[in-house]
Structure formats: structure tokens, C-alpha cells
Design a protein around this motif. Structure first.
Motif, PDB file in Angstrom:
ATOM      1  N   ILE A  69      20.941  11.274  18.894  1.00 52.86           N
ATOM      2  CA  ILE A  69      20.868  11.135  20.353  1.00 52.86           C
ATOM      3  C   ILE A  69      22.241  10.835  20.929  1.00 52.86           C
ATOM      4  N   PRO A  70      22.841  11.774  21.666  1.00 56.08           N
ATOM      5  CA  PRO A  70      24.069  11.459  22.400  1.00 56.08           C
ATOM      6  C   PRO A  70      23.721  10.636  23.634  1.00 56.08           C
ATOM      7  N   VAL A  71      24.514   9.627  23.904  1.00 58.59           N
ATOM      8  CA  VAL A  71      24.231   8.702  25.009  1.00 58.59           C
ATOM      9  C   VAL A  71      25.439   8.628  25.937  1.00 58.59           C
ATOM     10  N   SER A  72      25.201   8.870  27.210  1.00 57.03           N
ATOM     11  CA  SER A  72      26.243   8.656  28.216  1.00 57.03           C
ATOM     12  C   SER A  72      25.897   7.388  28.985  1.00 57.03           C
ATOM     13  N   ILE A  73      26.909   6.598  29.269  1.00 53.98           N
ATOM     14  CA  ILE A  73      26.682   5.289  29.882  1.00 53.98           C
ATOM     15  C   ILE A  73      27.798   5.005  30.881  1.00 53.98           C
ATOM     16  N   ASP A  74      27.428   4.354  31.972  1.00 53.14           N
ATOM     17  CA  ASP A  74      28.412   3.977  32.981  1.00 53.14           C
ATOM     18  C   ASP A  74      28.091   2.571  33.461  1.00 53.14           C
ATOM     19  N   THR A  75      28.848   1.609  33.000  1.00 58.62           N
ATOM     20  CA  THR A  75      28.655   0.214  33.400  1.00 58.62           C
ATOM     21  C   THR A  75      29.886  -0.332  34.124  1.00 58.62           C
ATOM     22  N   ARG A  76      30.661   0.577  34.724  1.00 55.90           N
ATOM     23  CA  ARG A  76      31.850   0.136  35.457  1.00 55.90           C
ATOM     24  C   ARG A  76      31.460  -0.780  36.611  1.00 55.90           C
ATOM     25  N   LYS A  77      32.338  -1.702  36.948  1.00 55.04           N
ATOM     26  CA  LYS A  77      32.137  -2.524  38.125  1.00 55.04           C
ATOM     27  C   LYS A  77      32.290  -1.659  39.372  1.00 55.04           C
ATOM     28  N   LYS A  78      31.643  -2.086  40.433  1.00 53.85           N
ATOM     29  CA  LYS A  78      31.634  -1.270  41.652  1.00 53.85           C
ATOM     30  C   LYS A  78      33.035  -1.032  42.195  1.00 53.85           C
ATOM     31  N   GLU A  79      33.896  -2.027  42.073  1.00 48.76           N
ATOM     32  CA  GLU A  79      35.259  -1.850  42.571  1.00 48.76           C
ATOM     33  C   GLU A  79      36.030  -0.821  41.736  1.00 48.76           C
ATOM     34  N   GLU A  80      35.691  -0.729  40.450  1.00 46.76           N
ATOM     35  CA  GLU A  80      36.319   0.285  39.599  1.00 46.76           C
ATOM     36  C   GLU A  80      35.890   1.688  40.023  1.00 46.76           C
ATOM     37  N   VAL A  81      34.618   1.849  40.334  1.00 47.77           N
ATOM     38  CA  VAL A  81      34.115   3.149  40.780  1.00 47.77           C
ATOM     39  C   VAL A  81      34.779   3.552  42.081  1.00 47.77           C
ATOM     40  N   ARG A  82      34.979   2.569  42.945  1.00 44.41           N
ATOM     41  CA  ARG A  82      35.603   2.854  44.242  1.00 44.41           C
ATOM     42  C   ARG A  82      37.034   3.349  44.097  1.00 44.41           C
ATOM     43  N   ARG A  83      37.736   2.878  43.077  1.00 47.69           N
ATOM     44  CA  ARG A  83      39.136   3.271  42.903  1.00 47.69           C
ATOM     45  C   ARG A  83      39.265   4.707  42.391  1.00 47.69           C
ATOM     46  N   GLN A  84      38.225   5.199  41.729  1.00 41.19           N
ATOM     47  CA  GLN A  84      38.296   6.549  41.168  1.00 41.19           C
ATOM     48  C   GLN A  84      36.893   7.157  41.191  1.00 41.19           C
ATOM     49  N   PHE A  85      36.535   7.760  42.328  1.00 40.28           N
ATOM     50  CA  PHE A  85      35.178   8.258  42.472  1.00 40.28           C
ATOM     51  C   PHE A  85      35.075   9.780  42.415  1.00 40.28           C
ATOM     52  N   PHE A  86      36.149  10.454  42.061  1.00 42.16           N
ATOM     53  CA  PHE A  86      36.056  11.883  41.796  1.00 42.16           C
ATOM     54  C   PHE A  86      36.127  12.130  40.290  1.00 42.16           C
ATOM     55  N   PHE A  87      35.546  13.252  39.881  1.00 40.34           N
ATOM     56  CA  PHE A  87      35.497  13.681  38.489  1.00 40.34           C
ATOM     57  C   PHE A  87      34.625  12.727  37.660  1.00 40.34           C
ATOM     58  N   SER A  88      34.640  12.843  36.354  1.00 45.21           N
ATOM     59  CA  SER A  88      33.696  12.105  35.514  1.00 45.21           C
ATOM     60  C   SER A  88      34.385  10.953  34.796  1.00 45.21           C
ATOM     61  N   ASN A  89      33.718   9.801  34.765  1.00 42.33           N
ATOM     62  CA  ASN A  89      34.294   8.612  34.156  1.00 42.33           C
ATOM     63  C   ASN A  89      33.290   7.891  33.261  1.00 42.33           C
ATOM     64  N   THR A  90      32.365   8.630  32.670  1.00 41.75           N
ATOM     65  CA  THR A  90      31.362   8.013  31.811  1.00 41.75           C
ATOM     66  C   THR A  90      31.883   7.845  30.379  1.00 41.75           C
ATOM     67  N   SER A  91      31.229   6.967  29.645  1.00 46.90           N
ATOM     68  CA  SER A  91      31.547   6.751  28.228  1.00 46.90           C
ATOM     69  C   SER A  91      30.431   7.335  27.371  1.00 46.90           C
ATOM     70  N   PHE A  92      30.770   7.653  26.122  1.00 40.92           N
ATOM     71  CA  PHE A  92      29.796   8.305  25.252  1.00 40.92           C
ATOM     72  C   PHE A  92      29.652   7.572  23.923  1.00 40.92           C
ATOM     73  N   PHE A  93      28.393   7.468  23.503  1.00 41.00           N
ATOM     74  CA  PHE A  93      28.037   7.009  22.166  1.00 41.00           C
ATOM     75  C   PHE A  93      27.207   8.117  21.521  1.00 41.00           C
ATOM     76  N   ILE A  94      26.988   8.013  20.228  1.00 41.63           N
ATOM     77  CA  ILE A  94      26.051   8.911  19.567  1.00 41.63           C
ATOM     78  C   ILE A  94      25.317   8.114  18.502  1.00 41.63           C
ATOM     79  N   PHE A  95      23.983   8.199  18.543  1.00 42.31           N
ATOM     80  CA  PHE A  95      23.149   7.377  17.670  1.00 42.31           C
ATOM     81  C   PHE A  95      22.335   8.259  16.731  1.00 42.31           C
ATOM     82  N   LYS A  96      22.136   7.758  15.536  1.00 38.23           N
ATOM     83  CA  LYS A  96      21.267   8.414  14.555  1.00 38.23           C
ATOM     84  C   LYS A  96      20.127   7.455  14.229  1.00 38.23           C
ATOM     85  N   VAL A  97      18.912   7.945  14.336  1.00 36.95           N
ATOM     86  CA  VAL A  97      17.730   7.116  14.071  1.00 36.95           C
ATOM     87  C   VAL A  97      16.881   7.802  13.015  1.00 36.95           C
ATOM     88  N   GLU A  98      16.605   7.106  11.932  1.00 46.90           N
ATOM     89  CA  GLU A  98      15.720   7.649  10.906  1.00 46.90           C
ATOM     90  C   GLU A  98      14.307   7.765  11.466  1.00 46.90           C
TER      91      GLU A  98
END
Length: 407
Positions: free
Chosen positions: A242-271
Motif C-alpha cells: 500500500i503506497p501512502v500519501s500524507i500531508d500533516t504540514r502546519k497551516k502556515e507552512e501550506v500558506r507559504r507554498q500552496f502551488f504544486f504538490s508537497n505531500t510525503s510518501f510511505f509504502i507499507f507491506k502487510v502480510e
């Protein structure tokens, strides 16, 4: 490609909404840009000097039938048509639709992930709301960024670490997947909105079972558990990736750069054997998350992806298929933190709810999206038309609701 939708009280003024949005968007020609390559093959976003004259704006009025009355399903069908409609050309990256049904309105902005991620889209519309109320955006808008074509050794080492992570994840058999459909009608969606009380109960359950600030791994584990019922019913074998995209930036961080993509990615394996044993499943997800954060795998994925800047994007997908035996993932998962939209109103109408409708990359063609709108937690199931029956879609959300502890 995705869509953010505002559910509004009352009938919104279509003419006023279209003209106000059009006037605001003219101030941001970046939304009419497109990708080009420089003489050194570095990609960049070319912003036209000529501003677009008119935005794409559709109005739909849903009338109650005499027999049953119009339901949210009628609204959802109209929203699905919007998210499945391609943009007119490579310079169009946003489009709007205003749906009226009874004493409610739904304002949808379809957007290209080339220009926004989910919270950036929310921020852009929040700035629009401030502008509508007479407050001008006073933040600095920096659209210039280097091509990141230096420090090659650092990027190659990041690529090696990502390479080792994928090799560790790869099995002798491909990950468990659902067969892709033709998707003739595009993507289908199911939306589950939890009340304030239910949302608080889910947060409390996440705290008691997973720990402080562990809503994402708790929600992911619940999603795996719910999806497992459908996969197992299809008789497929293999483990889950399962690839996971996550965005937990603070609101002020989003305000400083609100164009283009700024998400982070994880990838999980589950038996597959863990999917029905929730406590063990949850511990496995948490351990993988801790391990990836400690090793900075999300940062390595970002740095390694910069190696692809002078190569066709299809190469990255090809490499992933090599590692995962032709299949990229079982399903995708996204978690967005608190909404970046501050105002309780959109223009003159009070907001009841706000939710997202993202199209999932194909493959896997199916995904679950968790998103918070003020007091309400929303869960969105997105899948290529034909991959799930309507009964299976409803079952996934029913199982997910039960697994989250709010039956």
C-alpha cells in the motif's frame, strides 16, 4: 486529478460565483501554465503572459422527482461526471461546477495535481474567500525553484536506499491486487461522513489502541482490514502493498507554498495473514512507519525522484513494476490532516461539509482517502468503474465504520 467539494446551505448565486472566481483566478496565471524543458533538459513550469479570459464553470440544477425525491446519489452522479471529464487542453488545470438541489448547493473545483495537492487546493480557495471579503493575500508567493540537477551523488545514494527498501518489500509472488477494469465510465466514488460525535470517538479509539497522534496508522490498518474482506472473497493470493500519501504540514507552512504538490510518501507491506488480526496488523503498520521515518524513506523517495527529472516519467513506473513483479500496489491510501480552509463560509453560503474526490493512479485503480473537515471526518472510496460492484463498495465502508468502532 482530484476534486474538492463544498456542501453549502442555501442556493448559491451562480452568476456571482462564476464572475467572482473568474476575476480572482486571473490574478494567478500560473494556473494556465504547462511543463517545458530547458536547453539542459531540466523541466520547468512555463507561465503564459496572456491571462485566460474565462474559467470553465458548469451549473446543474437537480429537481426532486415526484416519487422519491432527489437523494445525494443524484448529486454524486453529477460530481462523478465532473471529475471524469478531461480538461480542455494542457493549459487548463482547474474547472468548477455548481450543483443546486433543494435548499443546498455543492461547489466543486476539479484540479490537476500538477498545480495543487489536496490541502493546497483548500488554501487557494481559502485565500479566494478572504479576497471576496476584502482581505488581500499578504503572503509572499515564490514560484521559482531550482531544477535540482546538482548534488548527484546524494540523489544516487538516496536512490540506492530506496532500491534496497523495494527489494526488501518484494516477494517471490506479486502483491495481492484486484483485476483492472476497462474503466469505461471513469471513476466511481462512495463517501462516508462521520458526525462530530463519531469523529471524536474515532480519534479516541485511535488514541487508546494506537497511541497519541496515531490516527493515520489506525485508519490505514482499519482500511486494510476492510479491504481484506473483498480481496479474500475474490480468492487472490499474495500480501498487500500500500503506497501512502500524507500531508500533516502546519497551516502556515501550506500558506507559504500552496502551488504544486508537497505531500510525503510511505509504502507499507502487510502480510495477508495479519489483515484479519487487527492488534497485530496495527503494530506492524506502526513499526514500519517508525522504521521509515527513522531511515527518512519519504525524503529518500523525494530525492531519488529528482533523478527522473531529465528522463521520461514512465521509467519510474517501469522500475516499480520490476520490483513488484508487474504490479505496483494492492490499493492506495491517503491521509490529510486538518483542513487548510479556515472560513465557515464559501462566499455568502455557510459550509456544511467539505470533502475530496481524488482519482486514484492506475494501477492500482482503487484507493481510500481520509480527510478532516472542521468537526467531521470524511472517508472517500475511489475506484475505477467496474473494479467493485456497488454492494462491494458499500460493504467496504460498512466494514471500515465497524473497524473504526462507530457502528
Amino acid at each position: 486529478m482530484s476534486q474538492v467539494v463544498f456542501e453549502l446551505q442555501g442556493k448559491a448565486d451562480a452568476i456571482k460565483t462564476e464572475s467572482t472566481l473568474s476575476a480572482f483566478i486571473k490574478n494567478y496565471p500560473v494556473l494556465n501554465g504547462y511543463t517545458k524543458r530547458d536547453f539542459n533538459l531540466a523541466p520547468y513550469w512555463k507561465i503564459p503572459t496572456r491571462k485566460k479570459e474565462k474559467i470553465s464553470f458548469e451549473t446543474i440544477n437537480i429537481t426532486d422527482s415526484l416519487k422519491n425525491g432527489a437523494s445525494f446519489d443524484d448529486v454524486l452522479t453529477s460530481l462523478e461526471k465532473g471529475i471524469n471529464r478531461p480538461f480542455k487542453n494542457r493549459k487548463e488545470h482547474v474547472a468548477f461546477c455548481l450543483i443546486t438541489k433543494g435548499e443546498k448547493s455543492y461547489l466543486a473545483m476539479t484540479f490537476d495535481h500538477l498545480v495543487f495537492d489536496a490541502r493546497n487546493a483548500e488554501t487557494f480557495l481559502d485565500i479566494f474567500q478572504e479576497d471576496f471579503k476584502g482581505k488581500k493575500y499578504d503572503g509572499s508567493l515564490n514560484l521559482k525553484e531550482p531544477a535540482h540537477l546538482s548534488m548527484w551523488m546524494e540523489k544516487f545514494k538516496a536512490g540506492q536506499r530506496v532500491n534496497r527498501a523495494f527489494l526488501k518489500m518484494a516477494d517471490k509472488i506479486p502483491p495481492r491486487v484486484l483485476p483492472l477494469s476497462s474503466g469505461r465510465k471513469g471513476f466511481k466514488f462512495k463517501i462516508l461522513t462521520f458526525s462530530k460525535k463519531e469523529s471524536e470517538a474515532i480519534a479516541e479509539n485511535a488514541f487508546s489502541q494506537a497511541g497519541y497522534l496515531m490516527l493515520m496508522p489506525y485508519a490505514l490498518s482499519a482500511s486494510v482490514s476492510a479491504m481484506h474482506e473483498i480481496f479474500a472473497g475474490r480468492g487472490d493470493s499474495g500480501n498487500y502493498v500500500i503506497p501512502v500519501s500524507i500531508d500533516t504540514r502546519k497551516k502556515e507552512e501550506v500558506r507559504r507554498q500552496f502551488f504544486f504538490s508537497n505531500t510525503s510518501f510511505f509504502i507499507f507491506k502487510v502480510e495477508a495473514g495479519l489483515a484479519a488480526r487487527f492488534p497485530e496488523l496495527l503494530n506492524s503498520v506502526k513499526e514500519q512507519m517508525y522504521s521509515q521515518v527513522k531511515a527518512d524513506l519519504p525524503g529518500d523517495i523525494c530525492r531519488a525522484s529528482l533523478l527522473m527529472r531529465i528522463a521520461p516519467p514512465s521509467i519510474l513506473g517501469s522500475l516499480l513494476k520490476i520490483y513488484l513483479k508487474g504490479q505496483i500496489a494492492s490499493f492506495s491510501f491517503s491521509y490529510v490532516g486538518e483542513t487548510a480552509y479556515e472560513s465557515p463560509y464559501f462566499m455568502d453560503n455557510k459550509i456544511i461539509n467539505m470533502f475530496h474526490m481524488p482519482r486514484v493512479p492506475v494501477p492500482p485503480g482503487i484507493g481510500i482517502f481520509f480527510q478532516k473537515s472542521k468537526e467531521n471526518l470524511n472517508v472517500i472510496l475511489s475506484h475505477l468503474d467496474g473494479m467493485l460492484t456497488d454492494e462491494e463498495s458499500k460493504k467496504i465502508l460498512s466494514l471500515l465504520k465497524s473497524r473504526l468502532g462507530v457502528e
